[in-house]
Design a protein around this motif. Structure first.
Motif, short mmCIF file in Angstrom:
data_model
loop_
_atom_site.label_atom_id
_atom_site.label_comp_id
_atom_site.label_asym_id
_atom_site.label_seq_id
_atom_site.Cartn_x
_atom_site.Cartn_y
_atom_site.Cartn_z
N ARG B 176 0.86 -1.18 0.00
CA ARG B 176 0.00 0.00 0.00
C ARG B 176 0.90 1.23 0.00
N GLY B 177 0.67 2.13 -0.95
CA GLY B 177 1.58 3.26 -1.06
C GLY B 177 0.93 4.52 -1.57
N TRP B 178 1.76 5.56 -1.64
CA TRP B 178 1.34 6.87 -2.13
C TRP B 178 2.35 7.33 -3.16
N LEU B 179 1.87 7.86 -4.26
CA LEU B 179 2.75 8.25 -5.37
C LEU B 179 2.53 9.71 -5.75
N GLU B 180 3.63 10.41 -5.87
CA GLU B 180 3.60 11.78 -6.41
C GLU B 180 4.73 11.92 -7.41
N ILE B 232 -2.29 3.92 -3.68
CA ILE B 232 -2.22 2.74 -4.54
C ILE B 232 -2.20 1.46 -3.70
N LEU B 233 -3.06 0.53 -4.08
CA LEU B 233 -3.10 -0.80 -3.47
C LEU B 233 -2.66 -1.81 -4.52
N HIS B 234 -1.67 -2.62 -4.20
CA HIS B 234 -1.04 -3.51 -5.19
C HIS B 234 -1.00 -4.90 -4.56
N ARG B 235 -1.72 -5.86 -5.15
CA ARG B 235 -1.85 -7.17 -4.53
C ARG B 235 -1.48 -8.31 -5.46
N ALA B 236 -0.74 -9.27 -4.95
CA ALA B 236 -0.43 -10.48 -5.70
C ALA B 236 -1.59 -11.46 -5.55
#
Lengths: 270, 270
Positions: B176-180, B232-236
């Motif tokens: 789980r992250g944040w992007l700028e 952003i949520l990124h899941r395998a």
């Protein structure tokens, strides 16, 4: 009277008619109203892609639906984008009367029967319902639309997600079902491309609507299924601005995850 | 010393150089080791597709990755597959030294700022963590791989999914992250195609490995983001036979779901 069922192998057959070119016939019964099913068309494209590749199994397929073809003659043009030791990439375009209807790109490789999961998040839990208690989907939808496809396949839904059929959708946006071909033929990797799009729209359990045309669909084949009925979980995600995303997970009769798909479709909601 | 950051708009720029043809330059910093990021390449293709379309927003993109280009000059060939009142479909192929590297098909349409969700299953819950407590991802991975991309963007991960960084992955397969963007530029629909592939492999929280190359990636843009960092949520999903599927969901700083993606990648596990 429903049309006599025709084997999937026959209705999805492709016949070489030139360098990388194939002729095929869209069957009038394999769809909703007079619109052919998107997974059925993708399976047809997949058969053409495999025919021109040096490997045997569809591993990935991503398709854009440009124009719904009528039943009848179509041509499929294939282009090998890359030939590899472990996989080939093939583009296939389905045309009718010169008009592009579906374009898809495939990764064609080899799936080994002996593999097993290394790790599984289990996010899409395999439905535990009982196929013997499930209800076969009829060829008339609750909104009155003819779905001749349902006379061509044995598709059964879990009774707990049939609220839509009696005017009371559960609101879950989820359908759970079992799929068999009427001739009992096993599902190969191209038939799985049909399986991922065989269920009614998952939005039926939100609010029944008319045709929900697929705009884009991507499928991953993860393993070779053993013979027997497939178990399918079909879920709607977000309905907004007349579009909905749906995710589909398919297990074989031994409980193994064999295919995954996502699609974006048009819908008259939102 | 890290390379000075370059604006995303510059490194993804495309320049017309013929009928439906564009020239572009793959930046050496926007990737992992010497491999350019797949979302970055898709954004570049998306900019070419939009340039040749009669509409302005990427709605869908599906890409197959055939060959990883080196940093340097590439060409992008676009073909309009269908022109429509509400959307165009455009194929784009990125080549380097004549070799096809990425082929993608796009649906280019119009997204209205005023829409709102009609129904949302909420299956991918928006991470509730605090960006101020998050940790910026460094440009060296726990497995010792150089990730120069991380000096080009501001990507922060929730501390609860950083087990992999200290040799103790949680086993969740979820980041789980944040992007700028470092220049603070807002994300348009092509920059979102980069955002869906900006996080490290979600399998880092299963078991850290080397490069996890994207084989296929499909993205849906569901709404126009407001300015500000993306969540952003990124899941395998399933790791089997040296392949893994990952799903990614992106929200804007107002909490609105703006993009979804799925990818199949190669991995040295299973």
């Amino acid at each position: 009277m429903p049309a006599a069922p025709r084997p999937f192998d026959d209705v999805s057959a492709v016949h070489p008619c030139g360098e990388g070119e194939y002729a095929a016939t869209v069957d009038a019964q394999w769809g909703v109203s007079n619109k052919p099913n998107g997974g059925y068309l993708l399976a047809m494209l997949g058969r053409a892609a495999v025919a021109g590749a040096g490997h045997e199994h569809v591993v990935t397929a991503s398709a854009h639906y440009l124009h719904s073809p009528d039943a009848g003659a179509v041509t499929i043009e294939t282009t090998v984008l890359r030939k590899g030791r472990s996989a080939d990439h093939v583009r296939a375009t389905l045309r009718q009367d010169g008009q592009a209807c579906v374009e898809a790109v495939f990764m064609i490789g080899h799936l080994d029967e002996a593999t097993s999961p290394y790790w599984d998040a289990g996010a899409a839990g395999r439905p535990s319902g009982d196929r013997d208690a499930a209800v076969r989907v009829p060829s008339t939808s609750p909104t009155g639309m003819r779905v001749p496809l349902m006379d061509q396949i044995d598709l059964r839904l879990d009774p707990s997600c049939l609220g839509f059929a009696v005017g009371s959708p559960s609101g879950s946006g989820e359908l759970r079902g079992w799929l068999e071909l009427l001739d009992g033929a096993p599902f190969d990797t191209t038939a799985l491309l049909f399986a991922v799009d065989a269920l009614p729209p998952a939005t039926m359990e939100v609010r029944p609507t008319g045709w929900v045309p697929t705009l884009e669909m991507t499928a991953y084949v993860r393993a070779l299924p053993v013979p027997g009925p497939l178990t399918i979980l079909h879920r709607a995600g977000l309905v907004e601005a007349e579009r909905v995303d749906e995710t589909t997970t398919v297990w074989d009769s031994a409980g193994r995850l064999v295919a995954q798909a996502t699609q974006l479709a048009g819908i008259r909601l939102g």
